[in-house]
Design an enzyme around this catalytic site. Structure first.
Site, mmCIF file in Angstrom:
data_model
loop_
_atom_site.group_PDB
_atom_site.id
_atom_site.type_symbol
_atom_site.label_atom_id
_atom_site.label_comp_id
_atom_site.label_asym_id
_atom_site.label_seq_id
_atom_site.Cartn_x
_atom_site.Cartn_y
_atom_site.Cartn_z
ATOM 1 N N ASP A 1 2.777 2.371 2.847
ATOM 2 C CA ASP A 1 2.848 3.168 3.726
ATOM 3 C C ASP A 1 3.830 2.700 4.357
ATOM 4 O O ASP A 1 4.880 2.068 4.653
ATOM 5 C CB ASP A 1 1.738 2.033 4.596
ATOM 6 C CG ASP A 1 0.761 2.174 4.609
ATOM 7 O OD1 ASP A 1 -0.170 3.198 3.307
ATOM 8 O OD2 ASP A 1 0.049 2.373 5.415
ATOM 9 N N CYS B 1 -1.829 -3.359 9.362
ATOM 10 C CA CYS B 1 -2.029 -2.096 9.478
ATOM 11 C C CYS B 1 -1.737 -1.773 11.382
ATOM 12 O O CYS B 1 -0.302 -1.473 11.863
ATOM 13 C CB CYS B 1 -3.187 -0.601 9.333
ATOM 14 S SG CYS B 1 -3.650 -0.619 7.858
ATOM 15 N N CYS C 1 -3.033 5.472 5.324
ATOM 16 C CA CYS C 1 -4.588 5.168 5.468
ATOM 17 C C CYS C 1 -4.245 5.015 7.178
ATOM 18 O O CYS C 1 -3.616 5.402 8.084
ATOM 19 C CB CYS C 1 -5.271 3.612 5.173
ATOM 20 S SG CYS C 1 -5.297 2.695 6.017
ATOM 21 N N CYS D 1 0.549 -1.279 0.194
ATOM 22 C CA CYS D 1 0.133 -0.535 -0.369
ATOM 23 C C CYS D 1 0.677 0.789 -0.081
ATOM 24 O O CYS D 1 0.528 2.202 -0.236
ATOM 25 C CB CYS D 1 -1.555 -0.343 1.144
ATOM 26 S SG CYS D 1 -0.465 -1.059 1.964
#
Lengths: 134, 176
Positions: free
Chosen positions: A39, A106, A63, A37
């Site tokens: 991140d 996450c 996110c 993603c």
């Protein structure tokens, strides 16, 4: 996808955003990322001579769930010993934030960041002990 | 999973000619247009409609280099996604953290020129990574072990994309 109230709360009022001096021997820095993603998450701890985490800071580009996971992690880290901090598991973060299955990674990232900050702190301490004349 | 290359009738490769891709999409969309099936039986109408949706989806995937690379890897049996891909290198993470912080600083200063300069530098990087991925894809057989070498660059591409998305949102915010 709907975020839980707790995720939104941390996203809107993130705790402990910032930087600690990464060259300080009491500071451990963890820098981790999720390639799927894009991140990136930095988590830092400041450990007292007694082995207690007296401060924790984070900076996350990602996110809402990634921000909330790292924000919550810094909250939990403060006041814990290193050994206690190592007991924090991603599942505890995911449960606290009610993360849906697609956002579990996450919380995994946050656990990785904690572990990597602790490892960095420990390697600094080991390097200090290895110095001659100390 | 439907193969987007097959759907659009193009060769399964990374370096696709964007004009050819757009032409095939347009031709297929015309051929499948509901107006052409106005008098056709219901079953045929439904079929052409679902084919038209498939064609649009395939076009969206192939237009985007990240999704195109993922489609090529999946085709070759290389797993992609969160748990399957190698962790990004510490150097890349450090660099992206620094660039994102610089972008944040430029935003706070409302320095549109600085935001544009940062984005331009990253676009240059993106072009380099895309060219290198094109070479890697071309050099590897459709063999899972060989194609896996593009995964670190695919990860890097996603980081660059995130940066550019953020930069254009900030550009928009500062120019309005």
């Amino acid at each position: 996808m709907a975020y839980s109230e707790k995720v939104i709360e941390h996203y809107e009022n993130p705790r402990n955003v910032g930087t600690l001096d990464k060259n300080d021997e009491h500071v451990g820095t963890g820098l981790v990322g999720a390639p799927a993603c894009g991140d990136v998450m930095r988590l830092q701890i400041k450990v007292s001579d007694a082995g207690v985490i007296e401060d924790a800071k984070f900076k996350t580009f990602g996110c809402g769930s990634a921000i909330a996971s790292s924000s919550l992690a810094t909250e939990w880290l403060k006041g814990k010993t290193i050994d206690e901090a190592e007991q924090i598991k991603n599942s505890m973060i995911a449960e606290e934030l009610h993360l849906p299955p697609v956002k579990i990674h996450c919380s995994v990232l946050a656990e990785d960041a904690i572990k990597s900050a602790i490892a960095d702190f420990r390697s600094k301490q080991a390097a200090k002990k290895a110095l001659p004349g100390q | 999973m439907i193969d987007p290359f097959q759907t659009l009738g193009v060769e399964a490769r990374f370096d696709l000619d964007p004009d050819d891709l757009a032409r095939r999409h347009r031709d297929l969309s015309r051929a499948l247009h509901p107006d052409r099936y106005a008098g056709a039986p219901a079953a045929e109408r439904r079929l052409s409609l679902s084919r038209a949706i498939e064609v649009n989806d395939a076009f969206r995937v192939l237009k985007d280099p990240i999704r195109r690379a993922e489609a090529l890897l999946r085709r070759a049996g290389v797993p992609v996604g969160e748990t399957a891909e190698p962790k990004p290198s510490p150097d890349l993470l450090m660099e992206m953290m620094e660039r994102r912080e610089e972008l944040g600083d430029a935003r706070r200063r409302k320095d549109l020129d600085a935001v544009r300069a940062l984005a331009e530098a990253i676009r240059g990087r993106e072009r380099e990574v895309l060219a290198s991925m094109g070479r890697q894809f071309a050099a590897s057989d459709p063999d899972a072990t060989k194609l896996a070498v593009v995964l670190p660059e695919l990860g890097e591409l996603r980081y660059l994309r995130r940066f550019l998305d953020e930069a254009s949102a900030i550009e928009e915010e500062l120019s309005s």
